[in-house]
Design an enzyme around this catalytic site. Structure first.
Site, mmCIF file in Angstrom:
data_model
loop_
_atom_site.group_PDB
_atom_site.id
_atom_site.type_symbol
_atom_site.label_atom_id
_atom_site.label_comp_id
_atom_site.label_asym_id
_atom_site.label_seq_id
_atom_site.Cartn_x
_atom_site.Cartn_y
_atom_site.Cartn_z
ATOM 1 C CD GLU A 294 -1.276 0.098 3.804
ATOM 2 O OE1 GLU A 294 -1.847 1.110 4.130
ATOM 3 O OE2 GLU A 294 -1.386 -1.007 4.228
ATOM 4 C CG ASP B 164 3.698 -6.266 -2.237
ATOM 5 O OD1 ASP B 164 3.482 -5.800 -1.280
ATOM 6 O OD2 ASP B 164 2.945 -7.011 -2.841
ATOM 7 C CG ASP C 173 3.875 -3.778 6.259
ATOM 8 O OD1 ASP C 173 3.058 -4.140 6.947
ATOM 9 O OD2 ASP C 173 3.549 -2.634 5.626
#
Length: 329
Positions: free
Chosen positions: A87, A107, A156
Site C-alpha cells: 500500500e 512486493d 510488512d
C-alpha cells in the site's frame, strides 16, 4: 436497509461495521482487494476479507512498525529493505528519515501495488520519491540476490495464511538469511499479528523465539489498533545488542534530528509504552520454546472472499462466516 461488513474474529466473537460504499475492488493472482468507505473507520483497505489499514489509525500501525527500528540505528539508516508493504505507507514512513539514500520495496503482488497507487492518495509522494526502488517479485528471492547489504530490514507482510504469498517468511531459515544481509549494527523488524490477551501466543510468541535463534537481542512490542479490534504485535531484532536500548530523551532527540515533519503517534514517552508488556505476557514469551521453520510454520487458516460477497443488507445481528479465521499454532 444498512449494509454491514461482518468479520468473525473467533468462535463467539464477531466484529461488525457499517459500510457506506465500496469504492473499488480487484482480484489479483494472490488476493482479493477492496477499498471501502465505512462509518467508524473512514476509508479502509481490505485484503482477503480482513482490514489491512484504515484512514482512522493506519498511522499508528506504520509508525510503530517503522520508526522504532529506524531510530534505534546508531547513525541513521542509509539503505532500507521493505518486504511487502504494497500500500506504500511503510515506504512513506521510511522516506521521512533524512539519512535514507535508498529504500528497496519488494512486493509480490503488482496488482495490489497498482491498486493502492490509484486509490490511496496519501502515499502518492512516497511512490514518486526517487529514493524508492519498487520491485514486483518475491522478497525472499530479491533479498537473497541483493549484492549490497542493508541497515534496516522491515517485513510488512501478510499474516502467514495457508496458501498465501507470505507462508514461509516467518521461519528461522528466512531470518538467518536476513541477518546475513544486514550491515554491522543492522536491525530487522517484522509485524507479528495479534498481540491481545488471547492472540499473542499464536504468532507473536513463536516469531520472537525464532528470531532469538538468529539475532543476539530481540524484543517484542505492541500497540492497540482500533480498526483491527485488537492490540498488534511487532518484533525487533538487533545484530548489535548495544542498539536494543534507547532512552525516551534520545528517542525525542533523534526524531527531531532525523525525521522530516511531525510524527502523530511516536515520541519518547509512547516509545517506552509500546515495550511495556504485562507480567503474564512477559513470562509466556520468556517460556516460549517453539521455533518456526519450513517444517513447522505458524499458520492461519482463512476462508477468503471479497467484500461484495461478505457484506449483508441487514442489521449487525445476522450471521455470516465469510471472514472467519482459525488460528493454529
Amino acid at each position: 436497509m444498512s449494509k454491514w461488513v461482518i468479520e468473525d474474529l473467533e468462535d463467539g466473537l464477531r466484529l461488525s461495521y457499517k459500510l457506506n460504499s465500496i469504492l473499488a475492488s480487484t482480484q489479483s493472482k494472490f488476493q482479493q482487494v477492496d477499498v471501502c468507505d465505512t462509518v467508524p473507520f473512514g476509508r479502509i483497505l481490505i485484503i482477503d476479507g480482513l482490514i489491512q489499514s484504515a484512514q482512522l489509525d493506519e498511522y499508528i500501525y506504520h509508525e510503530c512498525l517503522v520508526h522504532p527500528a529506524m531510530l534505534a540505528h546508531a547513525t541513521g539508516a542509509k539503505r532500507v529493505f521493505i518486504g511487502g508493504g504494497g500500500e506504500g505507507s511503510t515506504a512513506r514512513e521510511v522516506l521521512r528519515h533524512k539519512s535514507v539514500e535508498k529504500c528497496v520495496m519488494v512486493d509480490i503482488d503488482g496488482d495490489v501495488v497498482d491498486f493502492c497507487k490509484a486509490h490511496l492518495p496519501e502515499n502518492k509522494e512516497a511512490f514518486a520519491d526517487p529514493r524508492l526502488e519498487l520491485i514486483i517479485d518475491d522478497c525472499k528471492v530479491q533479498l537473497e540476490q541483493a549484492k549490497e547489504k542493508f541497515d534496516v530490514i522491515i517485513m510488512d507482510l501478510d499474516d502467514p495464511l495457508e496458501g498465501g504469498p507470505c507462508y514461509w517468511l516467518y521461519c528461522k531459515e528466512f531470518y538467518d538469511m536476513c541477518k546475513s544481509k544486514l550491515n554491522p549494527g543492522g536491525i530487522l523488524v517484522t509485524q507479528a499479528s495479534g498481540a491481545g490477551v488471547k492472540q499473542y501466543k499464536a504468532v507473536l510468541s513463536p516469531v520472537l523465539n525464532t528470531l532469538k535463534q538468529a539475532f543476539p537481542a530481540c524484543r517484542a512490542y505492541k500497540e492497540a489498533i482500533y480498526s483491527f479490534a485488537d492490540e498488534w504485535g511487532f518484533v525487533i531484532a538487533h545484530s548489535d545488542p548495544k542498539t536494543a536500548t534507547i532512552t525516551p530523551e534520545e528517542v525525542d532527540r533523534r526524531i527531531a534530528a532525523r525525521v522530516n515533519g511531525s510524527l502523530e503517534f511516536l515520541d519518547g514517552e509512547s516509545h517506552t509504552g509500546i515495550y511495556a508488556l504485562s507480567k503474564k505476557m512477559r513470562r509466556d514469551l520468556q517460556e516460549e520454546t517453539r521455533v518456526l521453520s519450513r517444517d513447522k510454520p505458524a499458520v492461519f487458516l482463512q476462508h477468503t472472499q471479497g467484500v461484495s460477497k461478505y457484506t449483508k443488507d441487514s442489521d449487525a445481528s445476522e450471521s455470516t462466516d465469510a471472514a472467519k479465521r482459525q488460528k493454529v499454532a
